[in-house]
Write an enzyme that holds these catalytic residues in place. Structure first.
Site, PDB file in Angstrom:
ATOM      1  N   ASP A 259       0.826  -1.209   0.000  1.00  0.00           N
ATOM      2  CA  ASP A 259       0.000   0.000   0.000  1.00  0.00           C
ATOM      3  C   ASP A 259       0.858   1.255   0.000  1.00  0.00           C
ATOM      4  O   ASP A 259       0.355   2.353  -0.201  1.00  0.00           O
ATOM      5  CB  ASP A 259      -0.924  -0.004   1.229  1.00  0.00           C
ATOM      6  CG  ASP A 259      -1.922   1.136   1.225  1.00  0.00           C
ATOM      7  OD1 ASP A 259      -2.602   1.333   0.191  1.00  0.00           O
ATOM      8  OD2 ASP A 259      -2.030   1.849   2.252  1.00  0.00           O
ATOM      9  N   GLU A 264       6.081   7.980  -4.198  1.00  0.00           N
ATOM     10  CA  GLU A 264       4.633   8.065  -4.402  1.00  0.00           C
ATOM     11  C   GLU A 264       4.289   9.384  -5.081  1.00  0.00           C
ATOM     12  O   GLU A 264       4.835  10.422  -4.714  1.00  0.00           O
ATOM     13  CB  GLU A 264       3.901   7.944  -3.053  1.00  0.00           C
ATOM     14  CG  GLU A 264       4.099   6.585  -2.394  1.00  0.00           C
ATOM     15  CD  GLU A 264       3.273   6.426  -1.109  1.00  0.00           C
ATOM     16  OE1 GLU A 264       2.459   7.335  -0.796  1.00  0.00           O
ATOM     17  OE2 GLU A 264       3.430   5.405  -0.421  1.00  0.00           O
ATOM     18  N   HIS A 283      -1.862   3.747  -1.373  1.00  0.00           N
ATOM     19  CA  HIS A 283      -1.781   4.338  -0.036  1.00  0.00           C
ATOM     20  C   HIS A 283      -3.183   4.569   0.545  1.00  0.00           C
ATOM     21  O   HIS A 283      -3.576   5.692   0.868  1.00  0.00           O
ATOM     22  CB  HIS A 283      -0.992   5.647  -0.062  1.00  0.00           C
ATOM     23  CG  HIS A 283      -0.326   5.959   1.250  1.00  0.00           C
ATOM     24  ND1 HIS A 283       0.903   6.530   1.342  1.00  0.00           N
ATOM     25  CD2 HIS A 283      -0.732   5.757   2.523  1.00  0.00           C
ATOM     26  CE1 HIS A 283       1.242   6.683   2.624  1.00  0.00           C
ATOM     27  NE2 HIS A 283       0.251   6.226   3.355  1.00  0.00           N
ATOM     28  N   ALA A 286      -5.474   4.665   5.426  1.00  0.00           N
ATOM     29  CA  ALA A 286      -6.355   5.518   6.234  1.00  0.00           C
ATOM     30  C   ALA A 286      -7.593   5.973   5.460  1.00  0.00           C
ATOM     31  O   ALA A 286      -8.331   6.829   5.924  1.00  0.00           O
ATOM     32  CB  ALA A 286      -5.588   6.740   6.725  1.00  0.00           C
TER      33      ALA A 286
END
Length: 530
Positions: A259, A264, A283, A286
């Site tokens: 993830d 990024e 990602h 959350a």
């Protein structure tokens, strides 16, 4: 009077926005997807900036913020904020440390199931109008061993879910106490290799520090069971991505699910995109409605408190204090943090207890914040840059570290003194510090009197008290180009054991340390970096 303006540069929950603007005391402006230049042009009009992980808060942006008082990161990590520049400019950096624990643990467990049953690949196969059942045989989680590297909040939540599925959980965390491991019902191993060779699944949950970068490199990947499955929802950089691709290609790693990535967004030409048996998510740890609402509200509360009340909560760079109190105890905060960092490098990694003794005039002030600063220094090797004065007590709790304080109001040899001691693995170590006027000094190590400066590189040695030892040590250091700035000597008795403490201009390399430790007269040699 115009209310202070808050720029929301990355989307947060509507409830977070509503809470920020409650009663009209603050004005929120939402502008997402801004470039660095656009932010530099906009920021001079704003008192606070809210970001998530997308926006990089650079030195140029911070320096352009003439009115900027607060940067709020709606999440835990502040890797995308130049905290050093913010601190230098007097800008408070806040985070929301509690909102995404469950969401990230659940995402890690989702990836665990996906890796076990090849769910994404099977879905893609059916959508391509195929029905290749034979290619998607998976494995059960039941009776398998899950190895968790890092047992903080998220690692603990993941272990609970794995145990509920009938998995055996083995954990590697050099800073987790044995009692905490027992309460989590996990098996604690002393060496990472013990986890690698026994785990069917491995999930990473550590901060990214110099110690943990590429903790799974090519050599360690080859030590794992053939057919292992690897999950990373923590930080890009914990796994050597090139080595992982090779291990997936040769089949040593049966499947991986990531993830987070070293760069990024994931570059279009990344080898990971073409690797077999690899699940990739952008990602999303959350990215749940509950987590986003929680961190949005949490950061809104903290920004309101800072701008409207002068109260600091969840700061990563400023103690939670008013200005008057900070002026009084500021020196103790900085010194306490250094003593904590010093002790952490001497103490057993799996410390069970930490005692802080305050003696002298320091007892006249509230020492709670000093204790937090000491904890921050003591725990930063375990928790990395995410550990701060606010979350250090909670992080200590996750490690099973018990904190106690004691006080001596009577003046001893010094008008102000801090004494720290840590116990674990059958060993107790201690360090004491005092002020000589306004100058801090380390004045005891393991109850032996010394005098050393609390900064830079410190070499702490126990050696036989023998004529010529100081000369031999000095010559050896000199031969390797290491200069001694100051020296302090202490012994228990003539001919017994001596404690030698050296402030050095540069850190000795491993070759030099090996030569020092090879001497039969040197019982231990520890480099402390402050």
């Amino acid at each position: 009077m115009t209310p202070p303006k808050v720029l929301i540069a990355d989307a947060i929950s509507q409830r977070g926005v509503d809470e920020l603007c409650r009663d009209g005391a603050l004005e929120a402006v939402i502008k997402t997807g801004l470039s660095e230049k656009e932010l530099v042009d906009l920021i001079p009009d704003f008192s606070a900036l809210v970001v998530r992980s997308q926006t990089k808060v650079t030195a140029d942006i911070l320096n352009a913020g003439a009115k900027l008082r607060v940067v709020g990161r709606a999440g835990v990590g502040v890797d995308n904020v130049d905290v050093e520049t913010a601190t230098r400019r007097g800008i408070i950096v806040l985070n929301a440390p509690g909102g995404n624990t469950v969401s990230t643990a659940e995402h890690a467990f989702s990836l665990l199931l996906s890796a076990a049953r090849k769910i994404p690949q099977a879905d893609a196969n059916v959508r391509s109008k195929n029905w290749d059942k034979k290619n998607f045989e998976g494995v059960e989680l039941y009776n398998k061993t899950l190895g968790i590297i890092g047992m903080g909040r998220i690692g603990g939540e993941l272990s609970r879910r794995a145990i509920a599925f009938g998995m055996r959980v083995v954990a590697y965390d050099p800073y987790l106490s044995a009692s905490r491991a027992r309460s989590l019902q996990v098996e604690l191993v002393d060496e990472l290799d013990d986890l690698l060779t026994s785990a069917d699944f491995i999930s990473l949950h550590t901060p990214l520090t110099a110690e943990t970068r590429h903790i799974l490199d090519g050599a360690r990947l080859q030590k794992t069971k053939r057919g292992v499955r690897i999950i990373n929802c923590a930080r890009g950089g914990l796994i050597d991505e090139n080595a992982l691709v090779k291990a997936l290609q040769d089949g040593h790693v049966a499947c991986a699910a990531l993830d987070v990535f070293e760069v990024e967004p994931l570059p279009a030409d990344s080898q990971l995109r073409g690797a077999p048996n690899l699940v990739l998510t952008p990602h999303l740890g959350a990215s749940t409605a509950e987590a986003q609402e929680s961190v949005g509200i949490e950061i809104a509360h903290s920004i309101r408190a800072a701008l409207l009340e002068g109260t600091i909560r969840n700061s990563v760079n400023v103690p939670n204090l008013d200005a008057k109190t900070l002026a009084i105890i500021g020196p103790h905060l900085r010194f306490g943090e250094k003593l904590g960092r010093f002790l952490s490098q001497l103490s057993p990694k799996r410390a069970e207890t930490l005692n802080i003794n305050y003696s002298g005039k320091v007892n006249e002030v509230d020492t709670a914040t000093i204790t937090r600063s000491i904890l921050k220094g003591f725990l930063q090797m375990a928790g990395g840059s995410e550990v701060n004065e606010v979350n250090a007590p909670g992080f200590a709790e996750t490690l099973g570290l018990k904190i106690s304080e004691s006080r001596m109001s009577a003046l001893g040899d010094y008008t102000d003194m801090l004494e720290l001691s840590a116990a674990g693995e059958g060993k107790v170590v201690s360090v004491g510090g005092a002020f000589f006027g306004a100058t801090p000094r380390i004045v005891s190590i393991n109850s032996r009197p010394v005098e050393a400066r609390p900064h830079g590189v410190v070499l702490v040695m126990e050696n036989t008290d023998r004529p010529g030892m100081v000369g031999r040590i000095g010559t050896l250091l000199g031969d390797h180009g290491v200069n001694i700035a100051t020296m302090s000597l202490s012994r228990n008795q003539a001919g017994g054991t001596a404690l030698t403490v050296l402030n050095l201009d540069t850190a000795p390399n491993e070759e030099l340390l090996a030569k020092l430790r090879a001497s039969e007269d040197v019982h231990s040699a520890q480099v402390i970096e402050l």
